[in-house]
Design a protein around this motif. Structure first.
Motif, PDB file in Angstrom:
ATOM      1  N   ALA A  34       7.279 -12.433   0.636  1.00  0.00           N
ATOM      2  CA  ALA A  34       6.110 -12.103   1.458  1.00  0.00           C
ATOM      3  C   ALA A  34       6.503 -11.222   2.639  1.00  0.00           C
ATOM      4  CB  ALA A  34       5.441 -13.383   1.955  1.00  0.00           C
ATOM      5  N   ASP A  35       7.649 -11.544   3.257  1.00  0.00           N
ATOM      6  CA  ASP A  35       8.094 -10.757   4.418  1.00  0.00           C
ATOM      7  C   ASP A  35       8.485  -9.343   4.012  1.00  0.00           C
ATOM      8  OD1 ASP A  35       7.744 -12.659   6.457  1.00  0.00           O
ATOM      9  OD2 ASP A  35       9.590 -13.679   5.890  1.00  0.00           O
ATOM     10  N   ILE A  36       9.079  -9.194   2.812  1.00  0.00           N
ATOM     11  CA  ILE A  36       9.417  -7.850   2.314  1.00  0.00           C
ATOM     12  C   ILE A  36       8.136  -7.023   2.183  1.00  0.00           C
ATOM     13  CG2 ILE A  36      10.218  -6.542   0.285  1.00  0.00           C
ATOM     14  CD1 ILE A  36      12.349  -8.714  -0.136  1.00  0.00           C
ATOM     15  N   SER A  73       0.837  -1.203   0.000  1.00  0.00           N
ATOM     16  CA  SER A  73       0.000   0.000   0.000  1.00  0.00           C
ATOM     17  C   SER A  73       0.871   1.252   0.000  1.00  0.00           C
ATOM     18  CB  SER A  73      -0.895   0.006   1.244  1.00  0.00           C
ATOM     19  OG  SER A  73      -1.561   1.235   1.355  1.00  0.00           O
ATOM     20  N   PHE A  74       0.816   2.010  -1.101  1.00  0.00           N
ATOM     21  CA  PHE A  74       1.528   3.285  -1.176  1.00  0.00           C
ATOM     22  C   PHE A  74       0.506   4.413  -1.266  1.00  0.00           C
ATOM     23  CE2 PHE A  74       5.031   0.664  -3.054  1.00  0.00           C
ATOM     24  CZ  PHE A  74       5.951   0.915  -2.048  1.00  0.00           C
ATOM     25  N   ASP A  75       0.160   4.984  -0.134  1.00  0.00           N
ATOM     26  CA  ASP A  75      -0.744   6.138  -0.131  1.00  0.00           C
ATOM     27  C   ASP A  75       0.094   7.399   0.006  1.00  0.00           C
ATOM     28  OD1 ASP A  75      -3.110   4.843  -0.520  1.00  0.00           O
ATOM     29  OD2 ASP A  75      -3.536   4.569   1.608  1.00  0.00           O
ATOM     30  N   LYS A  76       0.950   7.646  -0.994  1.00  0.00           N
ATOM     31  CA  LYS A  76       1.846   8.793  -0.921  1.00  0.00           C
ATOM     32  C   LYS A  76       1.042  10.097  -0.995  1.00  0.00           C
ATOM     33  CE  LYS A  76       6.324  10.338  -2.638  1.00  0.00           C
ATOM     34  NZ  LYS A  76       6.088  11.753  -2.447  1.00  0.00           N
ATOM     35  N   LEU A 136       7.231  -3.736   4.413  1.00  0.00           N
ATOM     36  CA  LEU A 136       7.051  -2.448   3.740  1.00  0.00           C
ATOM     37  C   LEU A 136       5.703  -1.836   4.120  1.00  0.00           C
ATOM     38  CD1 LEU A 136       8.514  -3.056   0.161  1.00  0.00           C
ATOM     39  CD2 LEU A 136       9.351  -1.420   1.833  1.00  0.00           C
ATOM     40  N   ASN A 137       4.655  -2.666   4.179  1.00  0.00           N
ATOM     41  CA  ASN A 137       3.338  -2.162   4.588  1.00  0.00           C
ATOM     42  C   ASN A 137       3.361  -1.663   6.035  1.00  0.00           C
ATOM     43  OD1 ASN A 137       1.768  -2.370   2.280  1.00  0.00           O
ATOM     44  ND2 ASN A 137       1.318  -4.526   2.608  1.00  0.00           N
TER      45      ASN A 137
END
Length: 726
Positions: free
Chosen positions: A522-524, A436-439, A528-529
Motif C-alpha cells: 500500500a505504501d509503495i 495513476s500513470f497519466d504519461k 508512487l502516486n
C-alpha cells in the motif's frame, strides 16, 4: 618460403561442450572418439587425444555414460543442460534466460551456434568459477522465435545479402540468385530464413516481399509492420466474406434484446476516431439514483466462431495504431460501419447497466444484449469544454463539426453528473491503492502526405477520466460476476512491481530529491502516486514516468486470476473494446454463454488463446513505439539547423541520451563528441565526469543540442553537444 603454421584449435578445453552437443542431438545413439572427431571435422592426433580425455572427464563427472567400452551416451538428465531463451545484446554476445538460474547465463559469440534473439534453445552451462557469472554454449536451437526479417538487399553478380537495422541481429542473410525475386539492389525487403548450413557463416533465405526504397514513408511504415510479423492488408477472401455479412438492423433480432433506444445515449472519443467501441446512457430514477449503461459494440454477433473472418481476427488479436494509420483487427465494413456506434444510428450492443447512487455505489447490475440509438457524438475536447464551463454552446475552435453548435440541456446535465460520479469512483480507486500513470503521449500533426508538420502532447483530462472510470467499472463488474461463479474466464491481470527495478529507480530519482516508501504494498502505491503528482510539469517528468512504468510488471491476459495490481482490483477483464481487441470478443462470448447457463469451458484452451493475445499485443506495442520513433526522426530531419534544450535521460559508458523538452524526441550524444573536457563514465554516480574539471553530466541535467544525424532506417537520432543550460 616460410612454413605454413597450422592454426591452433580455438579453445580446446571447450570440447566438452561440443561433445555434449553431439551426444544430445542423438540421445539414443552411442559414439566413440573417432565418430565425435569426424563430426567435429578434426583429424589431428592432438585433438583426438583431447576428445578421449574429455570423454573420460565427462563420464567420471556423470554427465555422460559409457554404455559399452569406448562408446558414450549423454545422460537423460544433466544438471548442466538447460532449456530457455536467448537474449541477444548489440555486441554479438547473448544471455541465456532460464528460470533455473537466479542470474542470466552469459553466451559468448563463438558459443551461439546459430541461435538468434529470443530463440528457444538448449544450453550446456559450464562449471561456474567462484564469483564469476555462469557461462554457457548453445547446443541446440529448439525453436526459432522468428524466421522473417526486414533489411536492405545488396545484390552481387550471382547472389545477394540482406542486412538488417536490428542491432540484435548479428548476421546478414545470404540470398541465392534464384531467390532474389523482383528485388532491386538497395531495396528494403522482407526475407525468410530457410536453412543455415553447418559450415555457412550466414543463414540462407529468400525474398518474400519487396517493401520499397529506404527512407520512403510507406516503405518504412510497412517495414515496421513486417519486422514484427504484423499484416498491412486483409486477404481478399476475408474482405469478400466481411462484405457479404448482413449488417442491417432486424426487428426479429431487436425482439431478443433489451431495447434502450429511447434512453439518452452518446459517445465521447478522440476527434479523429472512426471506430466507436463504447457509448454511455444516462437516466435519472425516481428513487434518486441513476441508471448508467455502458454499451459496447456487439462484435460477437457478426463475428461467428470458426469462420475465416474470426480466424483472421484471432490471428491479429489487436488493432495496431501507428502514427499515420490504423491497421484494424476487423475489416472496415465492421470496424468503421456496422459495429461502430455512430451517431443517429441504431446499433446492436452488449451492455453493462448499473443502478448507481449519488455517492457512486453500485446498487444493481444487469448484463446482456441490447439495441441502442446514439443521440450525439462528442470529441474529448468538446466534453471537456462542457465540464469546465458548464456551457451548452460548443465554440467553433473546439467543435468537430467545424462550426459552433448548441448541446441539448439533458446531455449537458448527464455529462456533468457522469463527471461527478467518475471523480468519486477514481478517488475510491486511488484510496484502495490504484496507481495513476497519466504519461504524456507524443502526437503529430500530419499533412496530406503523412509528413509531420508539428508535435503536440496528449494529456488526459476530466473527459478522458470520465470515460475511463465507467469502462473500468464495466470491465471490473463483468470479471467479478463470472469470477465469483468460479468459471473459466479471460482476465486482464497485473502482477506486483519488480522490487529490484523499484530499488534501481529509487537510485535515479534520489538525484532529484524524490523517494519511494518500501514498507508495504500500500505504501509503495501511495508513494508512487505522490511521486507522479510531484513531478507533474517538471523537466524530469517524462524520465520518471518512464522509469516508473518500466518498474511495473506487464499486464497480460490469463485464465489464472491474480487480480490487477495497478488498478487495485481483485477482478478485472477487458469487455469494452471488441472492435480492436480479440480478448474482449472472447469475454463477450463467454459472458453470454454463462448468462445462458453454460457450464465452465475448458481453461487450457482459453489460456492458450490468452497467451497468443498477450504476445500479439506486445508486438503491436513495439510497432507503435517504432512508428513514433520513426516520425520523431523524420520531424527532426527538417530541424537540423536549430538548437534545442534537452534533458539528459540516460547515461552510459559510450555517451548520454538526451530528450528534447519541446517535442520529447530522444537521441544520443557520443562521449567523444563532448569537447569541453575528457569524460569518463562513473557507474556509482550514474554520470559522466570530466577528467580535468571534475564537472558532471548526470540524469536530469539540461543541455543544448543540435541534430548531427537523423537516420530514418535505423530510427536513430544523434546529437551534437553544444553547451550546458544556464
Amino acid at each position: 618460403m616460410s612454413k605454413k603454421i597450422r592454426k591452433p584449435i580455438k579453445n580446446e578445453k571447450d570440447f566438452s561442450g561440443k561433445i555434449l552437443k553431439i551426444l544430445s542431438q542423438s540421445p539414443n545413439k552411442a559414439f566413440n572418439y573417432k565418430q565425435i572427431a569426424a563430426k567435429l571435422e578434426l583429424d589431428d592426433t592432438k585433438s583426438r587425444n583431447q576428445i578421449i580425455k574429455d570423454l573420460k572427464i565427462l563420464a567420471s563427472s556423470k554427465k555422460i555414460v559409457e554404455s559399452e567400452p569406448g562408446k558414450y551416451l549423454v545422460k537423460a538428465i544433466s544438471q548442466d543442460y538447460y532449456e530457455g531463451t536467448i537474449d541477444m545484446t548489440s555486441r554479438k554476445t547473448a544471455y541465456f534466460i532460464c528460470p533455473d538460474f537466479t542470474e542470466d547465463v552469459f553466451i559468448p559469440t563463438n558459443n551461439l551456434n546459430r541461435a538468434l534473439d529470443k530463440d528457444k534453445v538448449k544450453v550446456y552451462v559450464y562449471n561456474r568459477r567462484k564469483g564469476k557469472r555462469p557461462e554457457g554454449e548453445v547446443i541446440e536451437v529448439v525453436e526459432r522465435d522468428k524466421t522473417e526479417f526486414v533489411g536492405v538487399i545488396d545484390i552481387q553478380a550471382n547472389f545477394a545479402f540482406v542486412s538488417t537495422a536490428n542491432p540484435k541481429m548479428y548476421t546478414d542473410i545470404f540470398i541465392p540468385k534464384d531467390k532474389i525475386g523482383e528485388a532491386e539492389n538497395g531495396d528494403v525487403v522482407l526475407v525468410k530464413i530457410e536453412d543455415w548450413p553447418k559450415r555457412a557463416d550466414s543463414p540462407f533465405g529468400s525474398v518474400i516481399r519487396v517493401l520499397g526504397k529506404p527512407g520512403e514513408h510507406n516503405t518504412e511504415i510497412h517495414a515496421i509492420l513486417a519486422e514484427y510479423g504484423l499484416p498491412s492488408d486483409f486477404p481478399v477472401e476475408v474482405e469478400v466474406y466481411a462484405q457479404k455479412i448482413d449488417t442491417s438492423i432486424q426487428e426479429t433480432e431487436i425482439a431478443k434484446r433489451r431495447d434502450m433506444r429511447d434512453t439518452l445515449t452518446y459517445t465521447i472519443d478522440p476527434k479523429d476516431a472512426k471506430d466507436f467501441d463504447d457509448a454511455l446512457s444516462f437516466k435519472k430514477l425516481e428513487n434518486g439514483n441513476y441508471e448508467i449503461g455502458i454499451h459496447i459494440a456487439d462484435v460477437s454477433y457478426y463475428l461467428e466462431e470458426g469462420t475465416i473472418l474470426d480466424d483472421e481476427a484471432y490471428q491479429r488479436a489487436t488493432s495496431v495504431y501507428l502514427v499515420d494509420r490504423v491497421v484494424p483487427m476487423l475489416p472496415e465494413v465492421l470496424s468503421n460501419f456496422a459495429c461502430s456506434l455512430r451517431p443517429h444510428e441504431e446499433k446492436y450492443t452488449f451492455s453493462a447497466v448499473f443502478e448507481v447512487s449519488p455517492t457512486a455505489q453500485v446498487i444493481n447490475q444487469w448484463f446482456g444484449r441490447t439495441v441502442i440509438y446514439s443521440d450525439q457524438r462528442f470529441a474529448y475536447e468538446e466534453a471537456q469544454y462542457i465540464i469546465e464551463t458548464k456551457d451548452n454552446t460548443i465554440p467553433v475552435d473546439i467543435s468537430i463539426t467545424g462550426e459552433s453548435y448548441v448541446v441539448a440541456d439533458e446531455i449537458v446535465e448527464a455529462t456533468l453528473k457522469l463527471d461527478e460520479l467518475a471523480k468519486i469512483l477514481r478517488k475510491k480507486r486511488m484510496q484502495n491503492g490504484a496507481i495513476s500513470f497519466d504519461k504524456v503521449e507524443v502526437k503529430f500533426n500530419l499533412d496530406a502526405e503523412g509528413e509531420p508538420e508539428g508535435v503536440y502532447f496528449k494529456v488526459s483530462k476530466d473527459a478522458n477520466h470520465l470515460i475511463e472510470e465507467f469502462m473500468l467499472l464495466a470491465n471490473r463488474k463483468v470479471a467479478e460476476y463470472i469470477g465469483k461463479q468460479k468459471k473459466a474466464f479471460v482476465y486482464r491481470i497485473h502482477d506486483e512491481p519488480n522490487e529490484d527495478k523499484l530499488i534501481a529507480m529509487q537510485t535515479v530519482i534520489a538525484k532529484f530529491g524524490y523517494k519511494i516508501d518500501f514498507r508495504n504494498k500500500a505504501d509503495i502505491s501511495k508513494s508512487l502516486n505522490a511521486l507522479m503528482e510531484e513531478v507533474n510539469g517538471k523537466k524530469e517528468q517524462n524520465l520518471i514516468d518512464t522509469l516508473a512504468i518500466r518498474s511495473m510488471s506487464k499486464a497480460k491476459y490469463s485464465t489464472d486470476n491474480i487480480g490487477h495490481y495497478g488498478l487495485a482490483f481483485d477482478y478485472y477483464s477487458h469487455f469494452t473494446s471488441p472492435i480492436r481487441r480479440y480478448p474482449d470478443v472472447m469475454v463477450h462470448r463467454l459472458l453470454q454463454y454463462y448468462l445462458d447457463g453454460g457450464a465452465s469451458v475448458d481453461e487450457e484452451t482459453y489460456e492458450t488463446k490468452s497467451l497468443h493475445c498477450s504476445n500479439m499485443e506486445s508486438l503491436a506495442t513495439n510497432a507503435e513505439r517504432d512508428s513514433i520513433k520513426y516520425m520523431q526522426v523524420k520531424y527532426m530531419q527538417d530541424h537540423q539547423d536549430e538548437e534545442f534544450l534537452g534533458v539528459i535521460s540516460g547515461v552510459t559508458e559510450w555517451g548520454i541520451y538526451v530528450e528534447i523538452v519541446s517535442n520529447k524526441c530522444e537521441g544520443m550524444v557520443r562521449i567523444r563528441e563532448i569537447k569541453d573536457d575528457y569524460y569518463t563514465f562513473d557507474e556509482k554516480q550514474y554520470a559522466l565526469v570530466g577528467a580535468t574539471s571534475n564537472s558532471i553530466l548526470q540524469l536530469g541535467d539540461e543541455i543544448y543540442v543540435k541534430v548531427k544525424n537523423a537516420d530514418l532506417v535505423k530510427k536513430q537520432l544523434d546529437f551534437h553537444f553544444l553547451r550546458r543550460a544556464e
